[in-house]
Design an enzyme around this catalytic site. Structure first.
Site, PDB file in Angstrom:
ATOM      1  N   TYR A 101       0.845  -1.198   0.000  1.00  0.00           N
ATOM      2  CA  TYR A 101       0.000   0.000   0.000  1.00  0.00           C
ATOM      3  C   TYR A 101       0.874   1.241   0.000  1.00  0.00           C
ATOM      4  O   TYR A 101       1.815   1.352   0.797  1.00  0.00           O
ATOM      5  CB  TYR A 101      -0.900   0.009   1.248  1.00  0.00           C
ATOM      6  CG  TYR A 101      -1.700   1.286   1.386  1.00  0.00           C
ATOM      7  CD1 TYR A 101      -2.991   1.378   0.877  1.00  0.00           C
ATOM      8  CD2 TYR A 101      -1.143   2.423   1.986  1.00  0.00           C
ATOM      9  CE1 TYR A 101      -3.709   2.556   0.967  1.00  0.00           C
ATOM     10  CE2 TYR A 101      -1.863   3.610   2.073  1.00  0.00           C
ATOM     11  CZ  TYR A 101      -3.143   3.665   1.560  1.00  0.00           C
ATOM     12  OH  TYR A 101      -3.852   4.836   1.640  1.00  0.00           O
ATOM     13  N   GLU A 189      -3.597   7.411  -3.941  1.00  0.00           N
ATOM     14  CA  GLU A 189      -3.355   6.103  -3.343  1.00  0.00           C
ATOM     15  C   GLU A 189      -3.110   5.059  -4.430  1.00  0.00           C
ATOM     16  O   GLU A 189      -3.771   5.071  -5.461  1.00  0.00           O
ATOM     17  CB  GLU A 189      -4.629   5.767  -2.566  1.00  0.00           C
ATOM     18  CG  GLU A 189      -4.596   4.579  -1.685  1.00  0.00           C
ATOM     19  CD  GLU A 189      -5.941   4.414  -0.973  1.00  0.00           C
ATOM     20  OE1 GLU A 189      -6.116   4.961   0.123  1.00  0.00           O
ATOM     21  OE2 GLU A 189      -6.831   3.744  -1.547  1.00  0.00           O
TER      22      GLU A 189
END
Ligand code: GDP
Ligand code: MN
Length: 380
Positions: A101, A189
């Site tokens: 992530y 993101e």
């Protein structure tokens, strides 16, 4: 403003982030044609403004072009968290060895963009943050200097022990930071950032949220708005110059001033109710705003009661009262209304309301309690 995955990926790609080629399809046949052109396997991915599409069945791996057509057929029209899928992204599928992530958000406490990175990617980062916070590295970026190479490398090594991968990841973080700044993001993101079996890094999912205050000076980004996938009441409110956010409760709140609107929502919660929205009609004295606000709020079938909470400073409470009278004459209310107003021209406002069959009070606590009781179907 939310962007779709394919739009976010395009902006990231421009900044250099490695992203597999992909194109949008609006029909199953288009999806099949794209799969044939790219070669299989491909991913077919629902384009809606919602996370967790994979878990909802909106992200599928397709081994053949015919498979891509079938999966696209199933995903198009699907309902994901209340949103209807109107288009899918068809993109080359990657082989995945591991998922990480990488995200950037604006942190109000440090007043900086903050990187969050974790080797535990793919799944909900909120879950990782709650149960294993040590698996996340936070790194605030000084806006004067941007993301420095050593900082990017430090994050790279937090994700990967292999030096080549760590350096490649660091480069992607700098590219992501560039995309974040250039688009005026409040969030950018990549989840997951994938390592392939050949030890290559690629971003297979991309998400961006644009700070609405940045849109005026970025017409190219503003043009990416997709009103068809936004909450229709929020589109309506934006066009009427109201600050409005739809929520899931049943007490419709019409308030002047963002601070008072927040306090009103808190008080609704405090007395056991649930606000249906955040709405700030602003500080001006414009009865039309009240008319628009009432139209938008009453179009939400969840709303069981309307609560006005007006503190008259620059806002004249008699203007608000006139707005209420006008709006309810145009569109008679089907739900009860509770009015609290105090401040500038309060006596005149009370008189206008009484003459038109409304009751109003100047006590905020009392008004909120009544509204909560009415929303629950109780007596006033
Ligand atoms: P999200 O559920 O909305 O976050 O959508 P994602 O694009 O992140 O996809 C969800 C999951 O599907 C990912 O975590 C991956 O495990 C899987 N996935 C997505 N893209 C690919 C791909 O190109 N290849 C493979 N093998 N799996 C993928
Ligand atoms: Mn994802």
């Amino acid at each position: 403003m939310d962007l779709h995955e394919y739009q976010a990926k395009e902006l990231m790609r421009t900044a250099g982030v490695p992203i597999p080629p992909g194109r949008i399809a609006r029909t199953a046949e288009e999806a099949e044609a794209i799969a044939t052109e790219y070669g299989v396997p491909v991913m077919v991915k629902a384009q809606v403004h919602a996370g967790g599409r994979g878990k909802a069945g909106g992200v599928k791996y397709c081994k053949t072009a015919a498979d891509a057509r079938e999966k696209a057929q199933a995903i198009l029209g699907m309902d994901i968290k209340g949103l209807t899928v109107e288009k899918v992204l068809v993109t080359e599928a990657a082989d995945i060895a591991s998922e990480a992530y990488v995200g950037i958000i604006v942190d109000r406490a440090t007043k900086k963009a903050v990187f969050m990175v974790s080797a535990a990617g793919g799944i909900d980062i909120e879950e990782v943050a709650a149960s294993t916070p040590e698996k996340i590295l936070y790194l605030p970026v000084d806006p004067r200097y941007g993301l420095q190479s050593f900082e990017a490398l430090r994050m790279g090594f937090f994700l990967y022990s292999d030096a080549k991968l760590a350096r490649a990841a660091g480069k992607i973080m700098q590219q992501l930071y560039t995309a974040f700044v250039n688009a005026g993001c409040s969030l950018a993101e990549i989840n997951p950032l994938v390592v392939t079996p050949n030890n290559e890094l690629i971003a297979v999912d991309g998400k961006m949220v644009i700070d609405d205050n940045e849109l005026d000076r970025r017409p190219d980004i503003a043009a990416l708005r997709d009103e068809s996938s936004e909450e229709s009441s929020e589109v309506d409110a934006r066009n009427a110059n109201l600050t409005f956010i739809k929520l899931d409760g049943d007490v419709g709140c019409i308030v002047n001033g963002a601070g008072l609107a927040m306090a009103t929502m808190d008080l609704v919660k405090h007395y056991g109710g649930d606000p249906a929205n955040f709405l700030d009609i602003g500080g001006s004295s414009n009865p039309e705003k009240v008319v628009n606000a009432l139209r938008i709020i009453t179009s939400d079938p969840n709303v069981k009661c309307i609560l006005f909470n007006i503190f008259g400073g620059i806002t004249r409470t008699d203007d608000v009262a006139n707005g209420i009278v006008t709006a309810t004459k145009q569109n008679p209310l089907k739900v009860p209304i509770v009015i609290r107003l105090t401040g500038t021209n309060e006596e005149i406002a009370m008189k206008i309301l009484q003459d038109n069959g409304f009751s109003a009070s100047s006590d905020m606590d009392e008004a909120v309690q009544r509204a909560v009781a009415l929303a629950k179907g109780g007596a006033a």
